[in-house]
Every structure is written in C-alpha cells, then in structure tokens.
Enzyme design. Structure first.
Site: not given
Length: 512
Positions: A95, A98, A344
C-alpha cells in the site's frame, strides 16, 4: 551508503560489538538496539554510532534472513541520501503504492476535485407522473451513501413526482466495465479489500468502502437454532445463507463471513455462543451498479414513488438530451484522501486511477489511469525505467519501485501546492484517533515517535512497507522508505523492524 561497503561495515561493527561485550556492565545477551515493546520507543546503542552504523545493526537482525529489504533515508531539505541499503532494488510497495496514487491524483485532479452523481430523465412530468425513464448516473463517487439516495428520492418527491412510467436505469459508463484490477487475487475478491470498481457504486458507512455491505452476526437468546444475521444497508441485492449454530455460553465463537465467487450469496457459518460478542465483516458485492440501483429503488418506495406500467431495471448510458433532476457532489479530494490514506482504502486507489484516465484521456480505465500516474510521478523524480505500475492500491504483487525512488517522490512532493493535503492524509504514529493515527494509531505510541512519524503503511503476503517523514532528535527533517519483501514470518515481526528504524531516526542526533 554504497552497497560495496556493506560487508566491511558489518565486519567493523561486529568487531566493535565483540569488544564492548567484554565490558562488565554490558549484558551481552541484550541486543544493541533495545525496544522492549511497541509501547516503549527509547533506544540504546553502544557509543556514538553514526546513522549508518545504527541502521546496520537493525538490518543485521536475523529475522530478515532470506528477505530482501530496501531502505533509504534522505534529508528532507536538501534531498541528499543519508543512507541506502538496496536503495536501487525494485521491490513490491504494497500500500505504499497509494503514495504515488495520491500524489498523481492531487497533481492531475486538484485538491478541490469532486465526484458527481446525477439523477436524470429522458421524459417529462405530467401532473404527478414522470413519463419516461429515470436514470441514476454515477461518475465514480466512492462516498455515495444510502442517505444520499434517500435525499435524491425526497428531492424528486418535492418536485411533485409520485409515479414513474418508465424504467429505472443505472448508468455506469463514466468508466469502462472492467471491475477488478488485472492482478487481484481470486481469494481477495469476496472481501472489501478486493471490491469491484464501478462508476456507480455505494458505500455502507463513512469508511467509504464502496461496493460492499456490512454483515453483522449477533447471538440469539438461546443455545439452539441459528445466530442473528443483519445486513447494512438493508437490501435484497445480496442473499444471506445462514449456516450458523447457537451454542452454550462459554464455548468458543467461530464465525466466518464470505461471499461466494460470482454471486451475491453471502455464506455465514460457524458457532456463536449465547454470551458471544458481535462479529462484523465488510463483504464485497458482485456487480456494484446493480447494488446502487436496488437501494435507490427502495429509497423511492420509501418516499411513496412508484413505478407504474411495464417497468424494468436496466444498465445503459443516459441519452445526451436527458434532463438533470437532482445532483450530489462528493467531498473534495483533499478530504477524501483522509479515509483513503489513513485507513488504506483500496477501492479509493482504483477509483482515483480510473478517474485520472477519464479526465486526461477521456477513458476511465486502469490502462489510461496508470499511464497518467506514470507521467506524473516521473515529474516528481521517479525514474519510469525503474518502476512497474499495475494498480492504484498496491494489492498487486507485480508493482515494483525502489526505495530511492519512493523517497525522491516524497522529497519532490514538498514543493507542490497540494503538499499540505498530502502530508495531512498520512497516518500519524501513536495517535489513537482513528482518522488521525489511521493504520499507525497502535504503533510507536510513545516519544520520540508518537505524533512525529507520519508515514504510509503497507502489507500484503510476504511484504511490509513504511514510508514517510520524521524529525530527528536534533530537529533534522528526514524522509525514509522501508520496503521488506519475501518475508515468510508474521507481519508483526516486519512491522517491529520498521518501528525500530523509525524510532532510531526520531531519536538520532547528527554529530558535528
């Protein structure tokens, strides 16, 4: 630090450690880095070690044997690399992907960008009857709630509409019809982490996990029969298959909630004791456009708005001449980044990717969105020849980026007008408030890291990552990226090492 010097540094460190271990007041069974738990972030080292020497001690941890770890630390003001281990090695970011998506979205769409949802008709109103189809057109808003659909219905009622002689139509053509990113694992698809992406979708609550419903299991009053199962928002679009069994108080609770692949049958199984606690899960739906449309139909019914004559639910584009009856704009992107980054939210990453493709290239697809993302991050110092972008969330095990490039992006982002919104969206270590601390709220909960480390977490099977910003003990602003790959142990072990590195940076003093 150059890779070729790593062996020499380790040899020197272990030689020093061996000498110091002979001193009577040092317990040689204790590691040089002392961190009793995540609640205690004070560190102790032998002598006045440099940043590189401290980092080498941490990275020599046997828990990392067989794994590949990329670590880069930069000076936030100058961009100078102060330490790098495998800094040019391409690794899976999980993640931390991101970070790229958020930066690209802010640069491409702007911090004030909003998603719009529209209700339209291709007919006209005659008295209390709408003579024509009613269209619910989505343009990607992942924050649309049942309350918004309820408001649409109320607004139509205020306009005098009581009956609709036509079809209820869902228009999701703002994006393409590819629902899942190319590398999403089949096993992730039934859950909120792998929810399908549609331009017309619905979230069950203000976490904004679009394309999901919340399933709750609670105990019945007696130790016989089945547990109680509820769905939010209430909808017949999903079918609950309740295979639970009530058992006596004190027995073990074991409940599983999983949607069948390719259908909207959600199977709830296991034992629920009479004194058991609530079990809750976010289950993705199969085909979110139909889900939003079904909940909208219910909202219309609740307001007494009925379909008359021959009426169907369809999925097609609203005609260009269709009249807009009601609209709703989402929160601005700067606010959407909070649940996206703090919690997230995978779905937000994929929606933003498609939205960038739509805005820049007129095509709401992953291919066009990733093309935009690649161009933007290249402007932020990332070498496109060293990365591989496959989605916007980091769920793909094929995304690749070196820690050097991640820290370069974080460095260049500081010069952008949107940086305050970007930085504000990052989880803050040790802050218990959910939409502040986010995924770091239970990590690094004491000084010098609490409220100091602001960073994006990441975790998929065999991968754990942490990248962001921290201020050292003597006030130096630092940027760091930690990418741990090919690890077979628990994610907690990987996070503990990330915590050690971040805590060391927060407590470090740069010697004159």
């Amino acid at each position: 630090m150059m890779k070729s010097k790593a062996f020499l540094r380790r040899s020197l460190l272990f030689f020093l450690i061996a000498i110091v271990a002979m001193i009577p007041f040092v317990n040689q069974e204790e590691p040089l880095f002392i961190q009793a738990s995540d609640e205690r972030t004070e560190t102790a080292y032998v002598g006045d070690m440099s940043l590189a020497e401290k980092m080498e001690v941490i990275l020599a941890n046997e828990r990392l044997d067989g794994a590949v770890t990329g670590v880069t630390v930069r000076h936030a003001e100058t961009g100078e690399i102060l330490f790098a281990e495998n800094g040019d090695t391409r690794l899976h970011p999980a993640s931390n992907m991101k970070l790229l998506t958020a930066a690209a979205a802010l640069e491409t769409l702007g911090a004030d960008y909003r998603f719009r949802t529209e209700v339209l008709t291709d007919g006209r109103k005659t008295g209390a009857v709408l003579q024509g189809n009613l269209y619910l057109k989505g343009k990607g808003d992942p924050t649309l709630l049942k309350a918004d659909l309820d408001q649409f219905a109320k607004d139509l009622k205020v306009q005098g509409i009581r009956n609709i002689k036509g079809n209820l139509v869902g228009d999701d053509t703002w994006y393409d019809d590819v629902r899942l990113s190319q590398d999403l694992n089949w096993s992730d698809e039934p859950f909120y982490t792998g929810a399908q992406v549609s331009a017309l979708t619905l979230s069950p609550n203000e976490d904004y996990d679009a394309g999901t419903v919340i399933v709750e299991v609670t105990p019945a009053k007696k130790a016989k029969g089945k547990a109680l199962v509820s769905v939010s928002p209430k909808t017949d679009y999903v079918k609950i298959v309740n295979r639970t069994k009530m058992v006596s108080a004190g027995e073990t609770k074991q409940i599983t909630i999983e949607r069948e692949h390719g259908s909207n049958r959600i199977i709830v199984e296991g034992n629920m004791p009479v004194d058991g606690t609530l079990s809750r899960s976010w289950a993705s739906v199969w085909e979110p456009t139909g889900y939003a449309l079904e909940v909208f139909r219910s909202a219309l019914n609740e307001q007494g708005i009925k379909f008359i004559g021959k009426s169907e639910e369809k999925f097609e584009a609203a005609p260009e001449h269709a009249q807009v009856l009601v609209t709703k704009d989402s929160m601005p992107l700067s606010e959407l980044l909070i649940p996206f980054m703090k919690l997230s939210n995978n779905g937000h990453g994929e929606v933003l990717t498609k939205e960038m493709g739509k805005v820049v290239h007129g095509e709401g697809s992953w291919d066009k969105g990733l093309e935009v993302m690649g161009d933007v991050v290249a402007e932020l110092g990332v070498n496109q020849d060293t990365i591989l972008l496959r989605d916007g969330s980091g769920m793909s095990h094929k995304n690749l980026i070196p820690s050097n490039d991640l820290t370069e992006l974080l460095f260049e982002a500081q010069n952008k007008s949107w940086f305050p919104a970007f930085h504000h969206s990052l989880p803050v270590a040790g802050i218990s408030e959910r939409l502040v601390g986010g995924t770091l709220r239970n990590r690094m909960t004491t000084e010098p890291t609490k409220g100091n480390v602001t960073a994006k977490t990441g975790s998929i099977t065999g991968v754990s990552t942490l990248s962001g910003y921290v201020t050292s003990l003597d006030g130096e602003e630092l940027i760091f990226s930690i990418l741990i790959n090919n690890y077979l142990g628990s994610s907690g072990n990987m996070q503990a090492i990330e915590n050690e590195i971040a805590t060391m940076l927060a407590g470090h003093e740069f010697l004159e």
